[in-house]
Structures are given as C-alpha cells and as structure tokens.
Design an enzyme around this catalytic site. Structure first.
Site, PDB file in Angstrom:
ATOM      1  N   ASP A  32      51.232  67.896  31.470  1.00 43.17           N
ATOM      2  CA  ASP A  32      52.646  67.911  31.851  1.00 43.17           C
ATOM      3  C   ASP A  32      53.407  67.196  30.742  1.00 43.17           C
ATOM      4  O   ASP A  32      52.817  66.452  29.940  1.00 43.17           O
ATOM      5  CB  ASP A  32      52.858  67.199  33.197  1.00 43.17           C
ATOM      6  CG  ASP A  32      54.134  67.638  33.913  1.00 43.17           C
ATOM      7  OD1 ASP A  32      54.040  68.380  34.914  1.00 43.17           O
ATOM      8  OD2 ASP A  32      55.240  67.239  33.466  1.00 43.17           O
ATOM      9  N   TYR A 138      66.816  82.152  36.049  1.00 39.50           N
ATOM     10  CA  TYR A 138      65.442  81.986  36.532  1.00 39.50           C
ATOM     11  C   TYR A 138      64.845  83.342  36.925  1.00 39.50           C
ATOM     12  O   TYR A 138      63.748  83.706  36.493  1.00 39.50           O
ATOM     13  CB  TYR A 138      65.482  81.041  37.743  1.00 39.50           C
ATOM     14  CG  TYR A 138      64.179  80.803  38.457  1.00 39.50           C
ATOM     15  CD1 TYR A 138      63.117  80.149  37.844  1.00 39.50           C
ATOM     16  CD2 TYR A 138      64.031  81.203  39.792  1.00 39.50           C
ATOM     17  CE1 TYR A 138      61.931  79.899  38.538  1.00 39.50           C
ATOM     18  CE2 TYR A 138      62.851  80.957  40.483  1.00 39.50           C
ATOM     19  CZ  TYR A 138      61.811  80.309  39.850  1.00 39.50           C
ATOM     20  OH  TYR A 138      60.644  80.068  40.532  1.00 39.50           O
TER      21      TYR A 138
HETATM   22  N1  LIG Z   1      58.179  75.585  44.479  1.00 41.82           N
HETATM   23  C1  LIG Z   1      58.576  76.772  44.878  1.00 41.82           C
HETATM   24  O1  LIG Z   1      59.151  76.918  45.975  1.00 41.82           O
HETATM   25  C2  LIG Z   1      58.349  77.966  43.999  1.00 41.82           C
HETATM   26  C3  LIG Z   1      58.729  79.251  44.469  1.00 41.82           C
HETATM   27  C4  LIG Z   1      58.536  80.348  43.642  1.00 41.82           C
HETATM   28  C5  LIG Z   1      57.921  80.203  42.417  1.00 41.82           C
HETATM   29  N2  LIG Z   1      57.552  78.951  41.971  1.00 41.82           N
HETATM   30  C6  LIG Z   1      56.949  78.848  40.645  1.00 41.82           C
HETATM   31  O2  LIG Z   1      55.794  78.036  40.684  1.00 41.82           O
HETATM   32  C7  LIG Z   1      55.676  77.289  39.456  1.00 41.82           C
HETATM   33  C8  LIG Z   1      55.558  75.803  39.758  1.00 41.82           C
HETATM   34  O3  LIG Z   1      56.716  75.430  40.473  1.00 41.82           O
HETATM   35  P1  LIG Z   1      56.916  73.933  40.997  1.00 41.82           P
HETATM   36  O4  LIG Z   1      57.718  74.045  42.244  1.00 41.82           O
HETATM   37  O5  LIG Z   1      55.638  73.212  41.006  1.00 41.82           O
HETATM   38  O6  LIG Z   1      57.870  73.373  39.863  1.00 41.82           O
HETATM   39  P2  LIG Z   1      58.276  71.837  39.581  1.00 41.82           P
HETATM   40  O7  LIG Z   1      59.640  71.851  39.014  1.00 41.82           O
HETATM   41  O8  LIG Z   1      57.984  71.009  40.783  1.00 41.82           O
HETATM   42  O9  LIG Z   1      57.212  71.413  38.443  1.00 41.82           O
HETATM   43  C9  LIG Z   1      57.321  71.837  37.124  1.00 41.82           C
HETATM   44  C10 LIG Z   1      56.578  70.839  36.256  1.00 41.82           C
HETATM   45  O10 LIG Z   1      56.708  71.262  34.888  1.00 41.82           O
HETATM   46  C11 LIG Z   1      56.876  70.108  34.092  1.00 41.82           C
HETATM   47  N3  LIG Z   1      57.526  70.470  32.823  1.00 41.82           N
HETATM   48  C12 LIG Z   1      58.827  70.712  32.607  1.00 41.82           C
HETATM   49  N4  LIG Z   1      59.042  71.009  31.313  1.00 41.82           N
HETATM   50  C13 LIG Z   1      57.828  70.960  30.707  1.00 41.82           C
HETATM   51  C14 LIG Z   1      57.387  71.167  29.382  1.00 41.82           C
HETATM   52  N5  LIG Z   1      58.238  71.493  28.390  1.00 41.82           N
HETATM   53  N6  LIG Z   1      56.066  71.043  29.115  1.00 41.82           N
HETATM   54  C15 LIG Z   1      55.185  70.683  30.093  1.00 41.82           C
HETATM   55  N7  LIG Z   1      55.561  70.468  31.375  1.00 41.82           N
HETATM   56  C16 LIG Z   1      56.863  70.602  31.673  1.00 41.82           C
HETATM   57  C17 LIG Z   1      57.723  69.175  34.932  1.00 41.82           C
HETATM   58  O11 LIG Z   1      57.587  67.828  34.484  1.00 41.82           O
HETATM   59  C18 LIG Z   1      57.147  69.419  36.331  1.00 41.82           C
HETATM   60  O12 LIG Z   1      56.113  68.490  36.618  1.00 41.82           O
HETATM   61  C19 LIG Z   1      56.907  77.661  38.619  1.00 41.82           C
HETATM   62  O13 LIG Z   1      56.579  78.700  37.726  1.00 41.82           O
HETATM   63  C20 LIG Z   1      57.876  78.171  39.651  1.00 41.82           C
HETATM   64  O14 LIG Z   1      58.767  79.097  39.092  1.00 41.82           O
HETATM   65  C21 LIG Z   1      57.750  77.837  42.737  1.00 41.82           C
END
Ligand SMILES: NC(=O)c1ccc[n+]([C@@H]2O[C@H](COP(=O)([O-])OP(=O)(O)OC[C@H]3O[C@@H](n4cnc5c(N)ncnc54)[C@H](O)[C@@H]3O)[C@@H](O)[C@H]2O)c1
Length: 304
Positions: A32, A138
């Site tokens: 991360d 997005y």
């Molecule tokens: N949570 C939901 O409801 C949901 C729904 C549909 C799709 N998704 C998809 O699931 C995936 C995970 O979602 P999530 O809810 O865990 O997201 P989140 O925002 O909780 O976590 C994203 C993580 O990425 C890290 N990050 C940000 N920029 C970064 C970088 N440059 N390099 C490395 N790490 C970096 C952040 O620190 C964070 O820990 C995403 O692709 C999201 O689009 C999530």
C-alpha cells in the site's frame, strides 16, 4: 503454491482479503502507499502502485504468481479530482498488466463496480451487458479497465478476472469514499448510539453486498477453470437492494432508537445514475455464484 501480491491492501477490501488468506495455505505480500497502523498477519512492503519498477522488483523478490489489484480512487472521492483519479486508476492497472506479462503472472483479480452503468442501462434491473454510459470518472475508468481486460485476454491470454461489486458492507474496515458509504455510516451510528445525517435521499435504492460474500465471490471466481468463464470483461454480482429509509426501519426494528436526517449532497446525482437491482445470472450460470447474506443475515452479523 499461490503467492499473492495485494495492492491497496490497507483499504476496506484489502484488509478483509488478508484476514481471509490468513486461514488458507497461500503466501501473501500486502502493499500500500500507506503504512499499516497495526501489525498485519502477512508480510508488508510500502509501494506506490504508480511506481512500476518498485512493483516489478517486489514481484520478482517474492516470486509472486497471482495479483489482487485493489488500488483505486472510488466514486465520490474521484469526482474531487478527475484527472488524478484517472491517472491512478488507469496507470496502476496498466502497470499491473505489464508486470504480469513480464513475470508470467498466472492470474489477476481486479474489481470493477456498478459505477460502469448509467441511465441508459435500465437501472431498475441491470443485465450483464446493457448499454453503458458511466457518469463518474470512476465509472469511466472501471469501464475502460473492463475493456482492457478483455483486450489483453484476447491479445496475450492474460487471465484477469473481475466482478462488478455493488456497495460493500463491512464494519471492521471503513469505506474509502464511495457513493454507498452511507450504509456503513448509518450502521456504525446505530451501534455507537449517535445521530446520523444521510447524504442520499430516503428512497434511493442501491445494490449492496456483505463483505463475506464479496470475498467469497472473488475466491470462487479465481478458483474456477478459465474455460468456464464466458465473460472476459467483468461479472455482475449482487447481494440485496435497499433504500436508506428501508435500512432505517430495519435498524429501528432491532431496537435502536437512532435519529436520522436526510440531506442529499453531490453523491445523490451519482447514485441516481447507478442500478437499483442487478441481474447476476451469468455469474450463477458460469461459476456457480450464490449469495449467502441478505439484509437479515447482514444485520445479524453487524449487530452480533
Ligand atoms: N468498497 C466498495 O464498496 C467497492 C465497490 C465496488 C468496487 N470496489 C473496488 O474494490 C477495490 C478496493 O476498494 P476499497 O473499498 O478497498 O478501496 P479503499 O479506498 O478502501 O482502499 C484503497 C487502498 O489503496 C491505497 N492506495 C491509494 N493510492 C495508492 C497508490 N498510489 N499506491 C498504492 N496504494 C494506494 C489506499 O491507501 C487504500 O488503502 C477498488 O478497485 C474499488 O474500486 C469497491
């Protein structure tokens, strides 16, 4: 043995995947851009997903053969800076693809989202392959990623597997700035006996899924033989659909006397372009997807 790299591992989904893999016989390297606030049950390396050389070194060093690429700027946060959101969502995706081709990575899991749809998609009940005109950066980036997944599969045989997740409900890990975050906020407010102001209107129906089903779906999809998969973009999946007022009633029926106001903000417009219900019959047919958590089972778990 599976040797898994997770990017974005400290987010809502990543921490839950780490928890799940702890119980199984796989090696996990979590990465991360932030550092963990608590010790993880697996190895951790700080790495920016935009830094291709760093990720490439880690893949080689830890002999990675599977990637769960979870880094993204989510729907509501993405609208604050569309240019940097596109940059992160697409360039990190392209980095993972190039690294995978260079290092003979066997499989990639990359979540898409219900944000790929739009008002042309028959939002009352969205089929697997309707007309799609996403209205957020997005959604546009997720749709582009889906098309690229299919392209790279056809061109290079690269095995990227993907689910169009609805809003994901988890109360141990916090949401990362999406349009469905209200559901977690309202549940946490009930648990903490605090008031809550909901950023969507009472009657906004959206599909949701409990975190255990979200993890289970990914693991099932990653486990089936590729030849069973008829879709190389991303599969529809869903748990249940609910409005904020229906959730409020459910919470009250469990004895929580919570005061809720409704003050829709910019996220209402995003929600209005998202599905009310999802047709996930292709997932059921191709890889025997079945959901275990309806609203009752979800609330039983959240309030247990
Ligand atoms: N949570 C939901 O409801 C949901 C729904 C549909 C799709 N998704 C998809 O699931 C995936 C995970 O979602 P999530 O809810 O865990 O997201 P989140 O925002 O909780 O976590 C994203 C993580 O990425 C890290 N990050 C940000 N920029 C970064 C970088 N440059 N390099 C490395 N790490 C970096 C952040 O620190 C964070 O820990 C995403 O692709 C999201 O689009 C999530």
């Amino acid at each position: 043995m599976q040797r898994i790299l997770i990017t974005g591992a400290l987010g809502q989904l990543g921490l839950e995947f780490i928890k799940y893999f702890e119980k199984s016989d796989v090696y996990v390297l979590a990465t991360d851009i932030r550092t963990p606030s608590e010790k993880l049950s697996c190895e951790f390396e700080k790495a920016d997903a935009l830094d291709k050389d760093r990720l490439d070194q880690l893949v080689k060093k830890y002999k990675i053969n599977t990637i769960y690429h979870l880094v993204a700027v989510l729907s509501a946060n993405g609208e604050k800076n569309p240019f940097s959101s596109w940059n992160l969502n697409m360039n990190s995706f392209q980095n993972i693809v190039e690294i995978s081709l260079d290092n003979n990575i066997k499989k990639i899991f990359w979540p898409s989202s219900i944000a790929v749809f739009g008002t042309d998609s028959n939002l009352d009940f969205v089929s697997q392959n309707p007309s799609m005109s996403p209205e957020t950066i997005y959604g546009v980036s997720k749709l582009a990623g889906e098309k690229l997944s299919s392209y790279y599969f056809n061109k290079f045989g690269l095995d990227i597997r993907s689910l169009r997740y609805p809003g994901i409900i988890s109360t141990d890990t916090l949401p990362g700035g999406g349009t469905t975050d209200y559901i977690i906020e309202m549940l946490n407010a009930a648990k903490n006996k605090s008031d809550y102001t909901c950023f969507l209107s009472e009657e906004t129906k959206l599909p949701m899924m409990y975190i255990d089903d979200a993890i289970d779906a990914a693991i099932k999809l990653m486990s089936v033989e590729r030849k069973k998969l008829t879709i190389s973009t991303s599969y529809n999946v869903t748990g249940f659909s609910i409005t904020p007022s229906e959730l409020e009633n459910q919470i009250r029926s469990r004895g929580f006397d919570i005061k809720i106001d409704y003050k829709p903000d910019f996220r209402q417009k995003i929600a209005n372009s998202w599905p009310k219900k999802i047709d996930d019959s292709s997932s059921i047919k191709d890889w025997e997807w079945s959901c275990n958590f309806g609203i009752k089972e979800t609330l039983d778990r959240v309030f247990s």
